[in-house]
Design a protein around this motif. Structure first.
Motif, PDB file in Angstrom:
ATOM      1  N   VAL A 204       0.310  -2.827  -7.009  1.00 16.07           N
ATOM      2  CA  VAL A 204       0.331  -4.131  -6.345  1.00 16.07           C
ATOM      3  C   VAL A 204      -0.144  -4.030  -4.898  1.00 16.07           C
ATOM      4  O   VAL A 204      -1.009  -4.806  -4.464  1.00 16.07           O
ATOM      5  CB  VAL A 204       1.745  -4.735  -6.393  1.00 16.07           C
ATOM      6  N   ILE A 205       0.411  -3.086  -4.133  1.00  8.62           N
ATOM      7  CA  ILE A 205       0.114  -3.041  -2.700  1.00  8.62           C
ATOM      8  C   ILE A 205      -0.960  -2.028  -2.337  1.00  8.62           C
ATOM      9  O   ILE A 205      -1.403  -1.970  -1.185  1.00  8.62           O
ATOM     10  CB  ILE A 205       1.394  -2.768  -1.885  1.00  8.62           C
ATOM     11  N   GLY A 206      -1.372  -1.192  -3.297  1.00 11.72           N
ATOM     12  CA  GLY A 206      -2.443  -0.242  -3.042  1.00 11.72           C
ATOM     13  C   GLY A 206      -2.027   0.981  -2.260  1.00 11.72           C
ATOM     14  O   GLY A 206      -2.874   1.721  -1.760  1.00 11.72           O
ATOM     15  N   GLU A 207      -0.716   1.230  -2.138  1.00  9.33           N
ATOM     16  CA  GLU A 207      -0.231   2.405  -1.423  1.00  9.33           C
ATOM     17  C   GLU A 207       1.165   2.756  -1.904  1.00  9.33           C
ATOM     18  O   GLU A 207       1.805   1.988  -2.636  1.00  9.33           O
ATOM     19  CB  GLU A 207      -0.212   2.145   0.079  1.00  9.33           C
ATOM     20  N   ASN A 208       1.654   3.918  -1.506  1.00  8.66           N
ATOM     21  CA  ASN A 208       2.973   4.367  -1.902  1.00  8.66           C
ATOM     22  C   ASN A 208       4.040   3.401  -1.380  1.00  8.66           C
ATOM     23  O   ASN A 208       3.923   2.885  -0.266  1.00  8.66           O
ATOM     24  CB  ASN A 208       3.223   5.779  -1.349  1.00  8.66           C
ATOM     25  N   VAL A 209       5.071   3.150  -2.191  1.00  6.21           N
ATOM     26  CA  VAL A 209       6.105   2.185  -1.801  1.00  6.21           C
ATOM     27  C   VAL A 209       7.310   2.854  -1.149  1.00  6.21           C
ATOM     28  O   VAL A 209       8.279   2.167  -0.799  1.00  6.21           O
ATOM     29  CB  VAL A 209       6.581   1.369  -3.023  1.00  6.21           C
TER      30      VAL A 209
END
Length: 276
Positions: A204-209
């Motif tokens: 969803v955000i394109g990076e590690n959460v």
């Protein structure tokens, strides 16, 4: 000799016109038989496309329509058709967007239900996508999905409001994440809430959460479990569930100012998502 090129693409569904106030809705017409046809009109006084060029363009359009018919459709700008014909071609290529919005209720909110006729099976051999519903304020409108978007063809739908924010729905085959699930997957079988957000949040955000998950909530509704997350930064609300052989990720986001001014509305949108 100038040739005016008119292209109409047809797919295996029928558009039923509805009085929905949206400039994104497609031309109101019936599209049938899954084929594209190209007509050219020539004037002997001017120069333009010769028959061979017209046939070449026709072949390109037919091949492109086959590729795009089972996936999210690209804007006609990619095809490079100038002038008034651009709007007609764009409307044909976005034929997968079938209106699914209800009329506004007393509070001015509309409910979207994914139409059964909508294209986008996400892979040959996959069963039809189980419909989902959610609610949005009246000024939210459907936004075209491109195969070039982050998430590719697994983005099934986009909506947005210039004032309040935007949303997207990702529908992905569960077998891409686990090979021990049958045809009636549940979110519990895929994993615990923490496992799911760590695995699919980057979708969803394109990076590690890591360090971005502000809250996790588990909701039961009509026998189905939903994992709800709030992430910062970026500001995003995610609702995850599974049905059939697919994982559903419903994502609502906005800029910092939109988040501050319209958080209540964005949260209501996120909480309204259900697979029916």
């Amino acid at each position: 000799m100038r040739a005016a090129l008119f292209t109409s693409c047809s797919f295996a569904w029928t558009y039923q016109p509805k009085a929905i106030p949206s400039h994104n809705l497609l031309v109101q017409s019936s599209l049938e038989h899954g084929a594209c046809s190209t007509k050219s009109e020539a004037s002997s006084r001017e120069s333009g496309l010769v028959n061979g060029e017209a046939e070449k363009v026709s072949g390109i359009l037919k091949r492109r329509s086959v590729v795009l018919s089972g996936a999210s459709l690209v804007s006609s700008a990619v095809l490079g058709f100038p002038g008034e014909g651009l709007a007609v071609i764009k409307q044909g290529l976005l034929a997968g967007r079938i209106p699914g919005l209800s009329e506004p209720d007393e509070q001015g909110w509309r409910t979207y239900r994914r139409p059964d006729e909508k294209s986008g099976g996400h892979g040959v051999g996959w069963s039809p996508i189980i419909p989902y519903i959610f609610s949005v304020p009246q000024d939210w409108e459907e936004v075209p999905v491109s195969i070039a978007d982050l998430g590719g063809t697994e983005i099934d739908l986009r909506f947005g409001s210039a004032k309040e924010g935007r949303l997207s729905v990702i529908v992905a085959p569960v077998l891409r994440f686990a090979d021990n699930l049958d045809g009636d997957a549940t979110i519990e079988k895929i994993g615990r809430p923490e496992t799911v957000i760590n695995a699919f949040g980057p979708e969803v955000i394109g990076e590690n959460v890591e360090g971005k998950v502000m809250s996790i909530n588990v909701v039961q509704d009509s026998g189905r479990t939903y994992y709800q997350y709030e992430l910062e930064p970026p500001h995003v609300l995610i609702t995850a569930t599974a049905a059939g052989n697919r994982l559903y990720l419903f994502n609502v986001t906005g800029s910092g100012l939109q988040w501050k001014r319209h958080y209540k509305e964005l949260k209501k949108i996120a909480d309204s998502f259900r697979v029916v």
